[in-house]
Design a protein around this motif. Structure first.
Motif, short mmCIF file in Angstrom:
data_model
loop_
_atom_site.label_atom_id
_atom_site.label_comp_id
_atom_site.label_asym_id
_atom_site.label_seq_id
_atom_site.Cartn_x
_atom_site.Cartn_y
_atom_site.Cartn_z
N VAL A 1 0.94 -1.26 -0.10
CA VAL A 1 -0.03 0.04 0.05
C VAL A 1 0.97 1.12 0.06
O VAL A 1 1.78 1.58 0.94
N PRO A 2 0.69 2.00 -1.12
CA PRO A 2 1.93 3.23 -1.13
C PRO A 2 1.45 4.26 0.09
O PRO A 2 0.21 4.22 0.53
N TYR A 3 2.65 5.14 0.08
CA TYR A 3 2.21 6.23 1.08
C TYR A 3 1.12 6.97 0.98
O TYR A 3 0.26 7.31 1.74
N ARG A 4 0.84 7.47 -0.55
CA ARG A 4 -0.30 8.37 -0.83
C ARG A 4 -1.62 7.74 -0.17
O ARG A 4 -2.39 8.32 0.14
N VAL A 5 -1.76 6.42 -0.58
CA VAL A 5 -3.02 5.69 -0.39
C VAL A 5 -3.27 5.46 1.25
O VAL A 5 -4.15 5.66 1.79
N MET A 6 -2.10 5.38 2.03
CA MET A 6 -2.15 4.95 3.49
C MET A 6 -2.63 6.53 3.91
O MET A 6 -3.53 6.64 4.88
N GLU B 1 -7.80 7.31 -3.88
CA GLU B 1 -6.39 7.63 -4.02
C GLU B 1 -5.70 6.97 -5.14
O GLU B 1 -4.99 7.10 -5.91
N ALA B 2 -5.98 5.63 -4.92
CA ALA B 2 -5.42 4.61 -5.51
C ALA B 2 -5.69 4.71 -7.21
O ALA B 2 -4.97 4.58 -8.10
N ILE B 3 -7.14 4.76 -7.32
CA ILE B 3 -7.28 5.17 -8.85
C ILE B 3 -6.76 6.49 -9.13
O ILE B 3 -6.56 6.35 -10.59
N ASN B 4 -6.86 7.34 -8.39
CA ASN B 4 -6.29 8.76 -8.82
C ASN B 4 -4.83 8.34 -9.36
O ASN B 4 -4.46 8.96 -10.24
N MET B 5 -4.01 7.74 -8.63
CA MET B 5 -2.76 7.35 -9.17
C MET B 5 -2.63 6.49 -10.47
O MET B 5 -1.96 6.91 -11.29
N VAL B 6 -3.65 5.86 -10.70
CA VAL B 6 -3.68 5.17 -11.95
C VAL B 6 -3.89 6.10 -13.26
O VAL B 6 -3.44 6.13 -14.26
N LEU B 7 -5.11 6.78 -13.10
CA LEU B 7 -5.58 7.70 -13.83
C LEU B 7 -4.62 8.78 -13.98
O LEU B 7 -4.16 9.34 -15.18
N GLU B 8 -3.70 9.32 -13.11
CA GLU B 8 -2.78 10.40 -13.38
C GLU B 8 -1.69 9.63 -14.21
O GLU B 8 -0.93 10.58 -14.97
N GLU B 9 -1.29 8.49 -14.10
CA GLU B 9 -0.05 7.95 -15.08
C GLU B 9 -0.72 8.02 -16.33
O GLU B 9 0.06 7.98 -17.30
N GLY B 10 -1.94 7.73 -16.35
CA GLY B 10 -2.62 7.33 -17.58
C GLY B 10 -2.69 5.92 -17.97
O GLY B 10 -1.77 4.90 -17.82
N LEU B 11 -4.05 5.41 -18.40
CA LEU B 11 -4.19 4.10 -18.60
C LEU B 11 -3.45 3.31 -19.64
O LEU B 11 -2.78 2.27 -19.28
#
Length: 388
Positions: free
Chosen positions: A18-23, A256-266
């Motif tokens: 679990v990344p820090y951002r998600v925690m 936040e986990a979904i935000n990380m995926v979408l920020e990187e780009g699908l």
């Protein structure tokens, strides 16, 4: 035994790191999810962002509080009546387990008897549906993690829909890492989990539900409450009220986990996971291990498996990798227990550095057990093969 690497590395196919951002997202102040209109707005926005991972423009998307098993059982409970036939794509531990769920709700599972070393043969599926034209549904696991199998979900759905059957898919280990297009493919219910490629804590089911599946649920009339899709329809969709109290911290984590995926780009995320698969295959090959399944295109971009060398105690090998090299890799379950080891590369695990260290640790443990391998070469092979 003192570990040689100070930092622990979890390279199992879920639960994942679990990344820090998600925690940190879980520390956000709670209000009262049942009364706060701002939280309802947050949840509705979260549904729309999750829908992008499913490829769901028309299907409804729900985030339910409960490990993904909640969603898998809910899918069967809401669509299968006593005596209904269900075609079960059974080329893996979890694929086969769908038969048990079907039986528990009075349905009649029809298993394909598919090979565990390759993706499902669509011709076999078509012939099974020809023989059982009264089947109400087809179940399939997109990625069956115990064998690292990747099934052609789009192909399965195409065949199933040509016979008028519902398609129920376990996408627990692919959502957020492998392309999904549930609407255009014709997947009626897809079930994802928070603890795999999304790198969030276990405890949230993500589910897409087509209108055809919801109509089927109305006809079946499941009498339970917590797993009822009709409760989400009548409460959340019709009244804007949750059918039960949800966990704000867990939903903040998934958000936040979904935000990380979408920020990187699908597209970049999907390419990165394909690169991770190539790297893992290269690592295992350099260690002289046979892949499971046989072909890379039948293997998931989120986990890679290989057969344990003859004469090697799989549990001892993994224990050594963990205790001495602080790196956790996985064994398997069911018929493959003791025969297969697995390296997960889901979400943040799908990185060249993490895979290189995983194969350095695995190779070192193998060498400690007397096998003539080069951990350094395996790590280098993984690192050099990670290109996208």
């Amino acid at each position: 035994m003192e570990a040689l690497f100070s930092e622990r590395l979890i390279m199992t196919p879920g639960p994942t790191e679990v990344p820090y951002r998600v925690m940190m997202a879980m520390t956000r102040q709670e209000t009262n999810s049942d009364l706060d209109p701002d939280f309802l707005s947050f949840y509705q926005d979260l549904r729309s962002r999750a829908a992008r991972l499913f490829g769901a423009a028309r299907s409804r998307v729900y985030l339910m509080i409960g490990e993904a098993m909640l969603g898998l059982e809910s899918a069967i409970a809401n669509t299968v009546s006593r005596g209904d036939k269900v075609i079960v794509v059974d080329n893996g531990v979890y694929g086969d387990a769908f038969a048990d769920l079907v039986r528990s709700y009075g349905g009649v599972p029809v298993k394909l008897g598919a090979s565990w070393r390759r993706a499902v043969d669509l011709g076999d599926l078509e012939r099974a549906l020809e023989r059982n034209r009264d089947a109400v549904a087809v179940t399939v696991v997109h990625c069956d993690t115990p064998s690292a199998m990747l099934n052609d979900l789009a192909g399965v759905a195409r065949v199933a829909k040509s016979f008028g059957a519902l398609v129920i898919a376990d996408v627990v280990s692919t959502i957020g890492a492998v392309p999904l297009q549930v609407d255009s493919w014709g997947v009626d219910i897809a079930i994802g989990g928070s603890q795999k490629a999304l790198n969030a804590p276990a405890g949230v089911t993500l589910m897409s539900v087509s209108e055809e599946a919801m109509e089927r649920a109305r006809r079946v009339g499941y009498q339970g409450f917590y797993m009822s899709l009709l409760q989400w329809d009548s409460w959340l969709d019709s009244k804007g009220v949750f059918p039960y109290t949800v966990s704000e911290p867990l939903l903040y984590a998934v958000s936040e986990a979904i935000n990380m995926v979408l920020e990187e780009g699908l597209d970049k995320v999907y390419s990165r996971h394909l690169a991770a698969r190539r790297a893992a295959w290269a690592g295992f090959e350099t260690l002289g291990l046979r892949h499971y399944p046989d072909l890379m295109e039948h293997s998931s971009p989120t986990v890679t498996a290989a057969e344990v060398p003859e004469g090697v105690d799989e549990a001892r090998l993994r224990d050594l990798a963990w205790r001495k090299y602080n790196t956790m890799i996985a064994g398997s379950w069911g018929p493959l227990q003791g025969k297969v080891i697995r390296v997960g590369h889901m979400g943040v695990q799908a990185s060249p550095e993490k895979l290189a260290r995983a194969f350095l640790a695995l190779g070192s443990a193998m060498r400690d057990l007397g096998l003539r391998v080069s951990p350094e070469e395996a790590a280098r092979a993984a690192l050099e093969s990670f290109r996208y």
